[in-house]
Design an enzyme around this catalytic site. Structure first.
Site, PDB file in Angstrom:
ATOM      1  N   GLU A 273      44.473  34.716   6.933  1.00 15.50           N
ATOM      2  CA  GLU A 273      44.280  34.740   8.393  1.00 15.50           C
ATOM      3  C   GLU A 273      42.978  35.440   8.764  1.00 15.50           C
ATOM      4  OE1 GLU A 273      47.612  37.059   9.752  1.00 15.50           O
ATOM      5  OE2 GLU A 273      49.081  35.514   9.314  1.00 15.50           O
ATOM      6  N   GLY A 275      39.691  36.439  10.714  1.00 19.28           N
ATOM      7  CA  GLY A 275      39.147  36.282  12.064  1.00 19.28           C
ATOM      8  C   GLY A 275      37.687  36.695  12.069  1.00 19.28           C
ATOM      9  N   TYR A 316      35.893  52.042  19.898  1.00 18.27           N
ATOM     10  CA  TYR A 316      35.948  52.431  18.480  1.00 18.27           C
ATOM     11  C   TYR A 316      34.709  53.205  18.026  1.00 18.27           C
ATOM     12  CZ  TYR A 316      38.888  48.177  18.609  1.00 18.27           C
ATOM     13  OH  TYR A 316      39.773  47.190  18.934  1.00 18.27           O
ATOM     14  N   CYS A 342      30.883  52.286  36.013  1.00 17.30           N
ATOM     15  CA  CYS A 342      30.960  53.695  36.416  1.00 17.30           C
ATOM     16  C   CYS A 342      31.888  54.499  35.511  1.00 17.30           C
ATOM     17  CB  CYS A 342      31.420  53.781  37.859  1.00 17.30           C
ATOM     18  SG  CYS A 342      30.302  52.884  38.911  1.00 17.30           S
ATOM     19  N   TYR A 371      35.887  39.734  18.587  1.00 19.27           N
ATOM     20  CA  TYR A 371      36.410  40.808  19.425  1.00 19.27           C
ATOM     21  C   TYR A 371      35.380  41.252  20.471  1.00 19.27           C
ATOM     22  CZ  TYR A 371      39.654  40.642  15.539  1.00 19.27           C
ATOM     23  OH  TYR A 371      40.527  40.206  14.576  1.00 19.27           O
TER      24      TYR A 371
END
Ligand code: LLP
Length: 413
Positions: A273, A275, A316, A342, A371
Site C-alpha cells: 500500500e 502512498g 511535523y 494568523c 500529504y
C-alpha cells in the site's frame, strides 16, 4: 525524470514551471504524471513473477487525475473512507482491487464498499468485525477480511506517523490476535483471507519493515495450521522519500526485494500500500513571494502558500527543499519563509539560505506531492490551491483554484 533547471528555469518533463505559474497563478500544486508512472512501475516490476497487488494509498494524493494515471497503469487502491472509494471509482479504478483500511469505518461506508465488491477489509477491532459481519449479512454478501496486526515493531520515524507500536491506536496486538482471528472466522458473513500490517510512514531504512514482515509470515503459518484460508498478506506502505538533499533512502526495488524474499516462499499473494513513495517527489508547490520584512534582525519572506496549503512543516516540523523557479545568482540570505495565516506556527521553512528574495519571486516547495493538497484546509477562509498535472510536453488543470463562492458552498444564513 525529475525537476531540473533548463535554460535557467525549473522544469519537469517538457514543461517550464513559469508557464504554469503564469497560466494558473500561485499557490499551485504541480504533479508529474511521468514520475508517478515511473514509481508505480518500480513497485510493479519489483513484485513481478509472484502473486501481487500494488494498492496505491489514496490518502497521499487523492486528486482524480492522479488516481486516473494510476488506474490506467493497472494499480489497485488502498482506501480509508467511502469518499476515497467514490474517487477511485470515478477515476476508473476497479473495486475488485481495492483494500479498505482504517480504524473507524462507518456502517454506511462499509455497505457502499460491499455493494461495489471491494477485494477485502483490513479490520482493526472486535467491534468492527461485528459491524462488518452485520452489514455483509444485511447485503446478502460474504465480506473478505484481513485483520490488521500490530506487530510491535518500531518504525523509527516521527511519532505522529508511527503506527506499529503497542501504544498506537492501530491494529490488534500480535500477542492476542489469534483469538481475534477465531472470532472473525466464526462470523457467518465473513471469510478470513489475509493478514495486514502497516507500521509507519517515511521509513528511511527497510529493516523495521522486514522485521514486521517476518512476524506477519510467522503468524500466517500459525493461522493456516489452524485451518484458516489465508491467501494474502498486506504489508502496508511506509517507504520514505528524500526530503533533504543528501538524505539516503532505499530504492523501491531494494525495499521490495527485501520483503519479497520472505513472502515468496509462502506462496501467498503480496499486497503493498505505498502512498508517499509514489507521489511525493512527483509534486511541487509553486508559490510567490508577497513581501519581505525584517523583524528584530530576522529576515522574513511572506509567501502566498501557507499552513492551510501545506501543513507538514507546522504539524511535523517537516523539512521541504525550496528553490527559486528562475535560477538565481543573487547573493545568499538567511530567511524564514512564512505564510499569510494568523498563527506563529504558519511557517514553511526556517532559517533557510536562499538567493536574495524579492516580491514577486517564484519558488518551488519540493517533495510536496504526498500529504500536501490532501491535508489542505480553508483556514482563514483561504481557497485551496489549484492542482496541475504535467504529462510530457503539456499540462492541464487537474483541480481549479477554489473561489470565494466555493468557500461558502453549503452554508446558509
Ligand atoms: N497504509 C496504511 C494503512 C496507512 O495508514 C498509510 C499511511 C499508508 C498505507 C501509506 O503510507 P505511505 O506509503 O504514504 O508512507 N500525513 C503524514 C503521513 C501519514 C501516513 C498515514 N498512513 C505525513 O505527511 O508525513
Amino acid at each position: 525524470m525529475h525537476y531540473e533547471y533548463r535554460q535557467g528555469r525549473l522544469s519537469v518533463e517538457g514543461v517550464d514551471l513559469t508557464e504554469i505559474a503564469e497560466a494558473c497563478g500561485t499557490p499551485t500544486y504541480v504533479y508529474s504524471a511521468g514520475m508517478i508512472r515511473e514509481r508505480y512501475r518500480a513497485y510493479d516490476a519489483a513484485l513481478a513473477g509472484m502473486p501481487n497487488q500494488v494498492c496505491y494509498a489514496v490518502k497521499a494524493n487523492s486528486n482524480l487525475a492522479v488516481l486516473a494515471v494510476l488506474a490506467q497503469e493497472g494499480a489497485g487502491f488502498d482506501i480509508v473512507s467511502g469518499g476515497e472509494l467514490f474517487r477511485v471509482l470515478k477515476a476508473g479504478g476497479h473495486a475488485a482491487s481495492v483494500v479498505f483500511s482504517g480504524v473507524g469505518k462507518k456502517p454506511d461506508e462499509i455497505r457502499y464498499a460491499i455493494e461495489h465488491g471491494v477485494h477485502s477489509f483490513n479490520c482493526e477491532s472486535y467491534a468492527e468485525i461485528e459491524v462488518l459481519n452485520r452489514v455483509a449479512g444485511e447485503a446478502g454478501k460474504i465480506a473478505h477480511v484481513a485483520l490488521r496486526v500490530n506487530p510491535d515493531v518500531n518504525p523509527v520515524t516521527h511519532e505522529y506517523i508511527s503506527t506499529g507500536l503497542k501504544e498506537n491506536k492501530f491494529g490488534i496486538d500480535i500477542s492476542v490476535i489469534e483469538a481475534a482471528y477465531a472470532h472473525a472466522a466464526a462470523q457467518p458473513h465473513l471469510k478470513v483471507t489475509g493478514v495486514s500490517c502497516h507500521i509507519g510512514s517515511q521509513m528511511l531504512d527497510s529493516s523495521p519493515m522486514v522485521e514486521a514482515v517476518e512476524r506477519v509470515v510467522a503468524l500466517v503459518r500459525k493461522l493456516q495450521a489452524s485451518g484458516l484460508p489465508i491467501d494474502h498478506v498486506d504489508l502496508g506502505g511506509g517507504l520514505g522519500v528524500k526530503y533533504r538533499e543528501g538524505e539516503q533512502t532505499p530504492s523501491i526495488a531494494a525495499a521490495v526485494q527485501a520483503m519479497r524474499q520472505i513472502v515468496e516462499q509462502t506462496g501467498l499473494k503480496a499486497v503493498v500500500e505505498p502512498g508517499r513513495s509514489i507521489v511525493a517527489e512527483a509534486g511541487v508547490l509553486l508559490t510567490s513571494v508577497l513581501y519581505r520584512k525584517n523583524n528584530g534582525g530576522k529576515e522574513f519572506a511572506i509567501i502566498d502558500a501557507a499552513m492551510n496549503d501545506l501543513i507538514r512543516p507546522s504539524l511535523y516540523k517537516a523539512f521541504h527543499e525550496i528553490t527559486p523557479v528562475l535560477e538565481s545568482t543573487a547573493p545568499p540570505m538567511e530567511v524564514d519563509l512564512v505564510g499569510p495565516v494568523c498563527e506563529s506556527g504558519d511557517w514553511i521553512a526556517k532559517s533557510r539560505t536562499l538567493p536574495t528574495l524579492n516580491s514577486g519571486d517564484l519558488l518551488a516547495i519540493h517533495t510536496a506531492g504526498a500529504y500536501g493538497f490532501g491535508m489542505a484546509s480553508n483556514y482563514n477562509s483561504r481557497g485551496r490551491a489549484a492542482e496541475v498535472l504535467v504529462d510530457g510536453d503539456t499540462f492541464r488543470v487537474a483541480r481549479q483554484r477554489e473561489s470565494w463562492d466555493d468557500l461558502v458552498r453549503g452554508e446558509s444564513l
